[in-house]
Scaffold this motif. Sequence first.
Motif, short mmCIF file in Angstrom:
data_model
loop_
_atom_site.label_atom_id
_atom_site.label_comp_id
_atom_site.label_asym_id
_atom_site.label_seq_id
_atom_site.Cartn_x
_atom_site.Cartn_y
_atom_site.Cartn_z
N VAL A 1 -33.96 -58.54 5.91
CA VAL A 1 -32.57 -59.06 6.16
C VAL A 1 -31.71 -57.76 4.60
O VAL A 1 -31.55 -56.50 4.90
N MET A 2 -32.72 -58.01 3.95
CA MET A 2 -31.99 -56.58 2.96
C MET A 2 -31.03 -55.67 2.77
O MET A 2 -30.62 -54.38 3.16
N ALA B 1 -21.06 -61.72 -1.75
CA ALA B 1 -21.21 -60.53 -0.90
C ALA B 1 -22.24 -60.55 -0.39
O ALA B 1 -22.09 -58.90 0.85
N CYS B 2 -23.30 -61.37 0.12
CA CYS B 2 -24.27 -61.58 0.89
C CYS B 2 -23.62 -62.19 2.85
O CYS B 2 -22.72 -62.74 2.62
N PRO B 3 -24.03 -60.95 3.53
CA PRO B 3 -23.57 -61.02 5.11
C PRO B 3 -24.10 -62.44 5.60
O PRO B 3 -23.58 -62.95 6.62
N VAL B 4 -25.50 -62.89 4.84
CA VAL B 4 -25.89 -63.35 5.17
C VAL B 4 -26.34 -65.23 4.68
O VAL B 4 -26.82 -65.58 4.96
N SER B 5 -25.35 -65.19 3.40
CA SER B 5 -25.33 -66.06 2.68
C SER B 5 -26.58 -66.46 1.75
O SER B 5 -26.64 -68.15 1.19
N ALA C 1 -34.31 -67.59 1.81
CA ALA C 1 -35.04 -67.27 3.06
C ALA C 1 -34.57 -66.26 3.04
O ALA C 1 -34.64 -65.00 3.79
N ALA C 2 -33.10 -66.60 3.71
CA ALA C 2 -32.57 -65.40 4.63
C ALA C 2 -31.87 -64.71 4.63
O ALA C 2 -32.34 -63.26 5.51
N CYS C 3 -32.64 -63.74 3.33
CA CYS C 3 -32.61 -61.86 2.55
C CYS C 3 -34.07 -61.70 3.45
O CYS C 3 -33.73 -59.95 3.28
N GLY D 1 -38.06 -56.21 -3.96
CA GLY D 1 -39.44 -56.18 -2.94
C GLY D 1 -39.48 -55.81 -2.10
O GLY D 1 -39.16 -54.62 -1.30
N GLN D 2 -40.37 -56.07 -1.33
CA GLN D 2 -40.88 -54.78 0.59
C GLN D 2 -39.74 -55.70 1.51
O GLN D 2 -39.52 -54.88 2.55
N ARG D 3 -39.89 -56.86 1.32
CA ARG D 3 -39.31 -57.57 2.81
C ARG D 3 -38.15 -58.82 2.09
O ARG D 3 -37.11 -59.29 3.22
N LYS D 4 -37.74 -58.53 0.77
CA LYS D 4 -36.66 -59.77 0.33
C LYS D 4 -36.31 -58.55 -1.24
O LYS D 4 -36.92 -58.48 -1.38
#
Length: 113
Positions: A12-13, A49-53, A7-9, A29-32
């Motif tokens: 944010v993307m 690599a993901c800053p929001v884990s 969900a954290a993505c 996608g559009q939001r993720k």
Amino acid sequence: MAYVIGAACVDVMDRSCMDECPVDCIYEGQRKLYINPAECIDCGACEPACPVSAISSDRKVPAGQALFADDNARFFDLPLPGRAEAIGAPGGAAETGTIGVDTELVSGYEAAG
Ligand code: F3S
Ligand code: F3S
């Protein structure tokens, strides 16, 4: 086995994960973004690599994220809203470009708080 995006993505993307994936199996996608479980080689390069884990192995999905793990597969295995056919395993996000559509779970998702 595959890695999954939680969900954290949503909304944010950051997309840093896409640069790390050696097989280009992270689709937008559009939001993720979504990892294709049929194409992921389970290397783990995307996770740090993901800053929001937002990324985890499907063997270690954080509490409350199981819905999103299943939803990564659904993005590819079932036709997305407005589409007649499932995406399947198209062979890389560079081939498809941005998909621009989300699963119902993600398009209707509202972050807590
Ligand atoms: Fe790609 Fe490896 Fe992640 S194949 S999606 S970078 S686990
Ligand atoms: Fe999303 Fe993190 Fe990738 S925010 S786009 S999973 S780097």
